[in-house]
Write an enzyme that holds these catalytic residues in place. Structure first.
Site, PDB file in Angstrom:
ATOM      1  NE  ARG A 233       2.556  20.134 -17.503  1.00 33.58           N
ATOM      2  CZ  ARG A 233       2.314  21.177 -18.281  1.00 33.58           C
ATOM      3  NH1 ARG A 233       2.619  21.109 -19.569  1.00 33.58           N
ATOM      4  NH2 ARG A 233       1.760  22.276 -17.793  1.00 33.58           N
ATOM      5  CD  GLU A 262      10.488  18.985 -20.588  1.00 35.60           C
ATOM      6  OE1 GLU A 262      10.302  20.151 -20.171  1.00 35.60           O
ATOM      7  OE2 GLU A 262       9.650  18.376 -21.261  1.00 35.60           O
ATOM      8  CG  HIS A 280       8.139  21.737 -22.757  1.00 41.82           C
ATOM      9  ND1 HIS A 280       8.111  21.183 -21.503  1.00 41.82           N
ATOM     10  CD2 HIS A 280       6.860  22.186 -22.968  1.00 41.82           C
ATOM     11  CE1 HIS A 280       6.910  21.304 -20.964  1.00 41.82           C
ATOM     12  NE2 HIS A 280       6.134  21.908 -21.845  1.00 41.82           N
TER      13      HIS A 280
END
Length: 529
Positions: A233, A262, A280
């Protein structure tokens, strides 16, 4: 019979939808608002969401028949657990569905750093051939520090052991048995791990405790030239501190799949040649996306069929293999829990469960919950389930203790003993699982027995004299109740004995009275499981 209904608020894989439609009526309402969901939720038995909408008390107040909320993904940030748990609603996600994909990406980032794969690729494509500038390092013999030994962390540990790396791990919420199972040396503090590791990979959730857990102070503790991977994370590593560590040479390189912001725009980390970044993509594989849909569908099917849901987040986290190994004990202890209130009507003060032998090395919290669920079922009926059993026990003032001893007990390689304290005394039980995975009651109230629990049972106490067994058989025969098995336990000849019968049908109060009157028994109780 009316089919149960499932509501899906965002797209999941077609295989998952097809699986659900085999058993239930399925409605898909994409992009439904929180307010709209609150209006329609009362008509559904299961709800499947992704990141939206937000599920809180307002939504759940009308969810009278809802049994499960399934999150098609890892996080549950949009679901409030406390109100769901109080209502006995399972909240489940799909952590296993993309665990392998995330694990493999973390390993890929580790290898890419060690051998400068991404940089060498760009160099060669731009016409270069300078091999010396891409001097790398082997993983062989190095120490890998894993922060978080959960599903993904343990997968990484297992695979990197094949590289002959020394595995050390830090996770204060994981049992010692899990460290042993995955060949990881347990570190009692983050500092110890940081000081020892050549490579560090992070696999913890993003919580108030873990946000910024790797900052300037932590980086100062690390070895010179350490390499770091974060595929968990964003925000767990302070990116400004990471930048300083990378530019100073303290950190040799970093591989990042997750980021504080993000998508990000101007991030100084992007300017560094010793940083490998991906957008990601830990779960971005065909297999993972298919698994998410199928996995959440299977979770819903289990919940609506009254089975244990392995990935329920308001239950102890269990891997599929772990659940399979302890499931016979879960089933047994739930049955044994149902006995007390069918013997006594007195409130319980204290429940003490002790695990003996090899079962003590397992994660047994799910077994504890199963026992408490069974214990409360005879008095609260359908109001108790695996989700709220512990909470309901606490609300009734029942104190609970679990103990473990890896030494075998009474010639059993595995045994669970239970003591229930009440005002008048103590009620004791013991059970184990045979080599054939059959659960058995092996002690009750100080009497040794060997009984497989069944739906209908009769417990009888009598004076140990000739003729009682025949009398019991005759009375039950007259009552048209067939005896499947009979066990007799005694401690001293001529004293009180205990008889346990598995029968095909439930014995009425009239039948029990006849047993006391005609069969010379002290008492008889009909038990229903």
């Amino acid at each position: 019979m009316e089919k149960k209904r499932v509501l899906i608020t965002e797209t999941i894989n077609k295989e998952g939808i097809d699986l659900l439609e085999k058993y239930f009526d399925v409605d898909i309402k994409k992009n439904i608002s929180k307010e709209e969901l609150a209006e329609v939720i009362e008509g559904y038995d299961a709800l499947i969401v992704r990141s939206n909408p937000y599920i809180d008390e307002e939504v759940l107040q009308n969810a009278g028949r809802l049994q499960i909320i399934g999150r098609a993904g890892n996080g549950i940030d949009n679901i409030k657990l406390e109100p769901a748990t109080k209502k006995g609603i399972i909240v489940a996600n799909t952590p296993d569905s993309n665990s392998m994909s995330a694990c493999e990406l973390a390993i890929g980032l580790m290898l890419s750093q060690a051998r400068n794969i991404a940089q060498a690729d760009i160099h060669l494509k731009n016409g270069g051939w300078s091999r010396d500038k891409f001097m790398g390092s082997e993983l062989y013999g190095k120490t890998l520090g894993i922060i978080g030994l959960g599903r993904i962390g343990s997968l990484v540990a297992k695979r990197m052991a094949a590289f002959d790396m020394k595995i050390v791990a830090y996770d204060p919420y994981i049992s010692d048995e899990r460290f042993e199972r995955f060949g990881a040396v347990k570190k009692d503090s983050l500092r110890e791990l940081l000081q020892e590791a050549d490579f560090i990979t992070i696999h913890t959730p993003r919580t108030t405790e873990t946000i910024g857990m790797i900052g300037d102070d932590e980086i100062s503790m690390m070895k010179q030239g350490v390499r770091i991977v974060n595929a968990a994370r964003g925000g767990i590593i302070d990116e400004r501190a990471l930048y300083r560590g990378l530019t100073s040479g303290k950190i040799a390189s970093a591989g990042l799949d997750v980021h504080e912001k993000e998508p990000f725009g101007d991030n100084p980390l992007l300017t560094l040649p010793n940083v490998i970044v991906t957008p990601h993509i830990g779960a971005t594989t065909h297999e993972a996306q298919k698994n998410v849909g199928v996995c959440i569908a299977e979770q819903v099917i289990k919940a609506l069929n009254g089975e244990i849901v392995p990935n329920a987040v308001n239950l102890p986290a269990l891997h599929r293999d772990e659940l399979e190994s302890i499931k016979p004990y879960i089933n047994l202890m739930e049955d044994l829990g149902k006995l007390y209130y069918q013997f006594y009507s007195e409130p319980i003060d204290f429940v003490d469960i002790k695990y003996w032998g090899s079962i003590a090395n397992q994660d047994t919290e799910m077994i504890d919950i199963a026992f408490l669920k069974g214990l409360l079922e005879p008095v609260v009926m359908e109001g108790v389930n695996y989700i709220n059993a512990r909470l309901m026990a606490e609300e009734r003032g029942i104190k609970f203790r679990r103990r473990k001893d890896a030494v075998p007990h009474n010639n059993y390689t595995e045994l669970i003993t239970v003591s229930i304290k009440h005002r008048s005394g103590e009620f004791t039980l013991a059970g184990n699982v045979s080599s054939k995975k059959t659960g058995k009651l092996v002690e009750i109230e100080g009497y040794e027995v060997d009984v497989c629990p069944s739906q209908h049972m009769i417990f009888i106490q009598n004076i140990d004299v000739p003729g009682v067994v025949g009398n019991v058989g005759r009375v039950l025969g007259e009552e048209n109740i067939n005896i499947a098995t009979m066990q007799v336990g005694r401690n001293e000849r001529g004293e009180k004995a205990l008889m346990v019968l598995n029968v095909d049908d439930e014995a009425s109060e009239d039948t029990l009275s006849k047993l006391v009157q005609k069969a010379n028994v002290l008492w008889a109780k009909a038990i229903r499981l």
